[in-house]
Design an enzyme around this catalytic site. Structure first.
Site, mmCIF file in Angstrom:
data_model
loop_
_atom_site.group_PDB
_atom_site.id
_atom_site.type_symbol
_atom_site.label_atom_id
_atom_site.label_comp_id
_atom_site.label_asym_id
_atom_site.label_seq_id
_atom_site.Cartn_x
_atom_site.Cartn_y
_atom_site.Cartn_z
ATOM 1 N N ASN A 141 4.866 10.194 4.386
ATOM 2 C CA ASN A 141 4.385 9.650 5.657
ATOM 3 C C ASN A 141 5.317 8.546 6.144
ATOM 4 O O ASN A 141 6.316 8.236 5.493
ATOM 5 C CB ASN A 141 2.940 9.141 5.509
ATOM 6 N N ASP A 188 -7.514 7.883 -6.197
ATOM 7 C CA ASP A 188 -7.525 6.680 -5.362
ATOM 8 C C ASP A 188 -7.169 5.508 -6.274
ATOM 9 O O ASP A 188 -7.975 5.085 -7.109
ATOM 10 C CB ASP A 188 -8.911 6.497 -4.722
HETATM 11 O O1 C5P Z 1 -8.970 5.509 1.811
HETATM 12 P P1 C5P Z 1 -7.775 4.929 2.468
HETATM 13 O O2 C5P Z 1 -6.496 5.664 2.190
HETATM 14 O O3 C5P Z 1 -7.905 4.675 3.937
HETATM 15 O O4 C5P Z 1 -7.640 3.476 1.810
HETATM 16 C C1 C5P Z 1 -6.587 2.612 2.037
HETATM 17 C C2 C5P Z 1 -6.465 1.607 0.920
HETATM 18 O O5 C5P Z 1 -6.612 2.238 -0.363
HETATM 19 C C3 C5P Z 1 -5.100 0.986 0.857
HETATM 20 O O6 C5P Z 1 -5.244 -0.296 0.283
HETATM 21 C C4 C5P Z 1 -4.345 1.933 -0.047
HETATM 22 O O7 C5P Z 1 -3.221 1.304 -0.656
HETATM 23 C C5 C5P Z 1 -5.381 2.312 -1.062
HETATM 24 N N1 C5P Z 1 -5.263 3.669 -1.596
HETATM 25 C C6 C5P Z 1 -4.936 3.876 -2.912
HETATM 26 N N2 C5P Z 1 -4.865 5.157 -3.419
HETATM 27 C C7 C5P Z 1 -5.110 6.216 -2.648
HETATM 28 C C8 C5P Z 1 -5.459 6.030 -1.294
HETATM 29 C C9 C5P Z 1 -5.517 4.760 -0.798
HETATM 30 O O8 C5P Z 1 -4.675 2.884 -3.623
HETATM 31 N N3 C5P Z 1 -5.032 7.412 -3.150
#
Ligand code: C5P
Length: 412
Positions: free
Chosen positions: A217, A315
């Protein structure tokens, strides 16, 4: 940026070929908002002229004509007192091996050493940028002198490594002007996270489809790198787990390069065990290809595109936030939310979902790759906007907010 606005730096040059870099350093300090008064030893004048330094600093230089330490043009005749009382810091760059010896012994037979000796130790910091041949640098006498200077309250800014003017290669070069500038700026930042360990994830991840292609991305990593820098400036020991980005590592930060979300998770989990603060800024891919082809996926002539299957990535933030240390309050977790609309509601919901005390919301498409941003801090008490500013300025504000939550007694 004007990170040195209002700061008055006395820039001392002792004799060494690195004097040529002091010209660029002087300019860099002034560009950052400082006023600079140059003081040169007679040996420094062998390498670069006072005329050059006067033109760059826009002030007459104190040089070998002040060798006795006295100057009849000043009311009290004592520039060593006047110069050191006005300064917010004295920076000796380059600091030769011989000049170190003088400082160690409290020598005062030229204006620069006299001024360093006469400075009020508790009010005027002394920063030294050593520059010398690698053998001179490695010699036990130099190392002993450095240890003594640190014990006496000087800050040694370290040396660079590489090709030296003498033709040899190794440690001992003066740091580059841009590096010294970063160190001086950092020196003046409040040490809000002194002794803390901060872990930051930054940049995109790259999920390989085959040896050639993958899914990624537009995250530039700028925000995460700015937070790593701001935390380091605030006195923290910083580890930065970076996805594939082309950004220079902030000074003093330990960087671990990764590609995929899985690698980012592994590196982060290893480091999270000893961190006090975790800031997740990485734009981690939500999905990765379920299979990775060892060979390039080719067109087969049928006109049919390949069918790709995806698996959800872990995540990272949620995993860390659910860990024992985070739940026991030993690891403070901060997340980021890049939304396209309805920032407040989405950010609040995300904070709850991730199980973290602090979440930073921003409008994703507007911030990717930019040097500035505006943000929203969301915590249990509500929402606090941080108005548009450079990412570094915002990172410093965020660091202050994190520090305040780490030491609630010092909150305003
Ligand atoms: O769920 P989303 O991607 O919107 O969440 C964003 C936050 O979660 C950011 O702080 C990002 O660094 C973290 N994140 C993560 N691992 C993922 C997805 C998001 O640490 N797989």
């Amino acid at each position: 940026m004007n990170d040195l606005l209002g700061k008055h730096i006395v820039l001392g040059l002792s004799g060494g070929i690195a004097c040529y870099k002091a010209a660029e350093l002087c300019r860099a300090l002034i560009k950052e908002g400082a006023t600079v008064q140059v003081v040169m030893t007679a040996a420094a004048e062998q390498f670069i002229t006072p005329v050059t330094m006067q033109a760059l600093s826009n002030r007459p230089v104190y040089g070998s004509h002040n060798a006795s330490g006295f100057d009849a043009r000043e009311a009290n005749g004592m520039p060593h007192i006047n110069l050191s009382r006005e300064a917010d810091a004295i920076l000796v760059a380059p600091c030769s091996a011989d000049f170190m010896v003088k400082l160690v012994h409290g020598g005062a037979d030229d204006l620069l050493s006299l001024m360093c000796l006469a400075r009020p130790v508790d009010k005027v910091p002394l920063l030294l940028a050593p520059a010398m041949n690698r053998e001179m640098w490695a010699h036990p006498a130099t190392q002993r002198n450095m240890a003594q200077l640190s014990a006496d309250g000087a800050t040694i800014l370290g040396v660079g490594s590489g090709f030296q003017a003498c033709g040899e290669t190794g440690d001992g070069r003066m740091l580059e002007p841009a590096e010294l500038l970063q160190d001086v700026v950092a020196f003046f930042q409040p040490k809000l996270l002194a002794g803390r360990r901060v872990l930051v994830t930054a940049g995109p991840t790259f999920e390989a489809l085959d040896p050639i292609r993958g899914i990624t991305n537009h995250s530039s990593g700028k925000m995460g790198f700015a937070i790593a820098r701001a935390a380091q400036e605030a006195g923290a020991q910083v580890t930065l787990v970076a996805g594939p980005v082309h950004l220079p590592t902030p000074r003093g930060v330990q960087r671990i390069d990764v590609k995929s979300a899985q690698q980012m998770l592994e590196a982060t989990m290893r480091e999270a065990d000893r961190a006090d603060v975790f800031v997740a800024t990485a734009a981690v891919a939500d999905w990765r290809p379920a299979t990775h082809s060892e060979q390039k996926i080719k067109k087969d002539g049928s006109g049919q595109p390949p069918v790709l299957h995806f698996t959800e990535n872990p995540d990272i933030l949620h995993t860390v936030a659910q860990g024992e240390r985070a739940r026991a309050g030993q690891l403070f977790c901060v997340g980021f939310a890049a939304e396209s609309h309805d920032l407040v509601n989405n950010a609040q919901a995300k904070r709850a979902r991730k199980g973290i005390p602090l979440l930073v919301g921003n409008i994703g498409p507007l911030t990717f790759g930019q040097d500035d941003n505006e943000m929203l801090l969301v915590d249990e008490h509500g929402v606090q906007p941080l108005p548009r500013a450079s990412k570094l300025a915002l990172a410093r504000q965020l660091v202050a907010e994190i520090a305040r939550r780490q030491h609630p007694t010092t909150s305003s």
